[in-house]
Design a protein around this motif. Structure first.
Motif, PDB file in Angstrom:
ATOM      1  N   VAL A  35       0.869  -1.168   0.000  1.00 11.83           N
ATOM      2  CA  VAL A  35       0.000   0.000   0.000  1.00 11.83           C
ATOM      3  C   VAL A  35       0.906   1.218   0.000  1.00 11.83           C
ATOM      4  O   VAL A  35       1.700   1.406   0.920  1.00 11.83           O
ATOM      5  N   GLY A  37       0.733   5.191  -0.049  1.00 16.68           N
ATOM      6  CA  GLY A  37      -0.218   6.269   0.144  1.00 16.68           C
ATOM      7  C   GLY A  37       0.429   7.625   0.111  1.00 16.68           C
ATOM      8  O   GLY A  37       1.641   7.753  -0.084  1.00 16.68           O
ATOM      9  N   SER A  38      -0.400   8.622   0.314  1.00  9.31           N
ATOM     10  CA  SER A  38       0.125   9.975   0.390  1.00  9.31           C
ATOM     11  C   SER A  38       0.930  10.117   1.677  1.00  9.31           C
ATOM     12  O   SER A  38       0.958   9.218   2.518  1.00  9.31           O
ATOM     13  N   GLN A  41      -0.744   9.231   4.922  1.00  9.34           N
ATOM     14  CA  GLN A  41      -1.228   7.862   5.075  1.00  9.34           C
ATOM     15  C   GLN A  41      -0.097   6.869   5.274  1.00  9.34           C
ATOM     16  O   GLN A  41      -0.301   5.799   5.805  1.00  9.34           O
ATOM     17  N   ASN A  43       3.124   4.243   4.042  1.00  9.96           N
ATOM     18  CA  ASN A  43       3.211   3.083   3.158  1.00  9.96           C
ATOM     19  C   ASN A  43       3.273   1.816   3.985  1.00  9.96           C
ATOM     20  O   ASN A  43       3.801   1.809   5.094  1.00  9.96           O
ATOM     21  N   ASP A 174      -4.599   9.270  -4.381  1.00  7.19           N
ATOM     22  CA  ASP A 174      -3.633   9.432  -3.304  1.00  7.19           C
ATOM     23  C   ASP A 174      -3.038   8.132  -2.768  1.00  7.19           C
ATOM     24  O   ASP A 174      -2.283   8.143  -1.809  1.00  7.19           O
ATOM     25  N   ARG A 175      -3.369   6.976  -3.371  1.00  7.18           N
ATOM     26  CA  ARG A 175      -2.751   5.733  -2.916  1.00  7.18           C
ATOM     27  C   ARG A 175      -2.898   4.636  -3.962  1.00  7.18           C
ATOM     28  O   ARG A 175      -3.742   4.713  -4.845  1.00  7.18           O
TER      29      ARG A 175
END
Length: 187
Positions: A35, A37-38, A41, A43, A174-175
């Motif tokens: 995952v 992410g931004s 968020q 990773n 964003d992800r």
């Protein structure tokens, strides 16, 4: 480290330790979850031997498992597994086809059979957001091979271990999420 991240790390370590195989000579399938992410968020990257899924299955509460299969009859889920089996048989008999297409505003959802897979694709028109999932027919067949209201999770995991490549891909603004199986411990 956030509490959620600590739990993910702890579970991943337990699954990895429990899933180690004594047959180290043969290449073992690994499942990877990534995952990205931004900045807010973060990773996540999880790389586990697929055999660890059997350990995960053993963590299912005893009242939900019996004889290696998950019991769904008293979970509140209003689905009859025998009815799902019957519907699945009809879908297989139909061959390659597009079963569901939903177009609503900018969203498009498509469920189809193509060869030996059921494909689920979701897209937002004009945006970078997409989700793709492929469900190998052999894995679903194995999962539905249980008796009565039971799903055969060990059989599905065994079939999953025969696959290589992407299972799920999600791309959003964003992800990104990717789940895949290969024989590489760390990609």
């Amino acid at each position: 480290m956030h509490a959620r991240a600590r739990v993910v790390v702890a579970v991943a370590v337990l699954l990895w330790l429990g899933g180690l195989s004594s047959a180290q000579d043969a290449p073992q399938p690994w499942i990877h979850v990534e995952v990205v992410g931004s900045d807010d968020q973060g990773n996540v990257s999880v790389n586990l031997p697929l055999a660890a899924a059997e350990v995960l299955a053993s963590m299912i509460p005893p009242d939900r498992i019996g004889g290696g299969t998950i019991q769904l009859s008293d979970t509140g889920v209003s689905v009859s597994i025998p009815a799902v089996r019957k519907m699945w048989g009809q879908l297989l008999a139909a061959g390659d086809a597009e079963f569901i297409t939903i177009e609503q505003e900018d969203d498009i959802v498509r469920v189809a059979r193509s060869g030996d897979e059921i494909e689920v694709r979701m897209a937002r028109d004009g945006a970078a957001e997409t989700a793709e999932m492929r469900l190998p027919i052999a894995v679903v067949d194995a999962l539905l091979s249980g008796d009565g209201d039971s799903l055969n999770l060990p059989a599905a995991i065994a079939r999953l271990s025969e696959l290589r490549g992407d299972i799920v891909r999600v791309r959003e603004d964003d992800r990104q999420i990717r789940v895949w199986i290969d024989e590489v411990p760390q990609p």
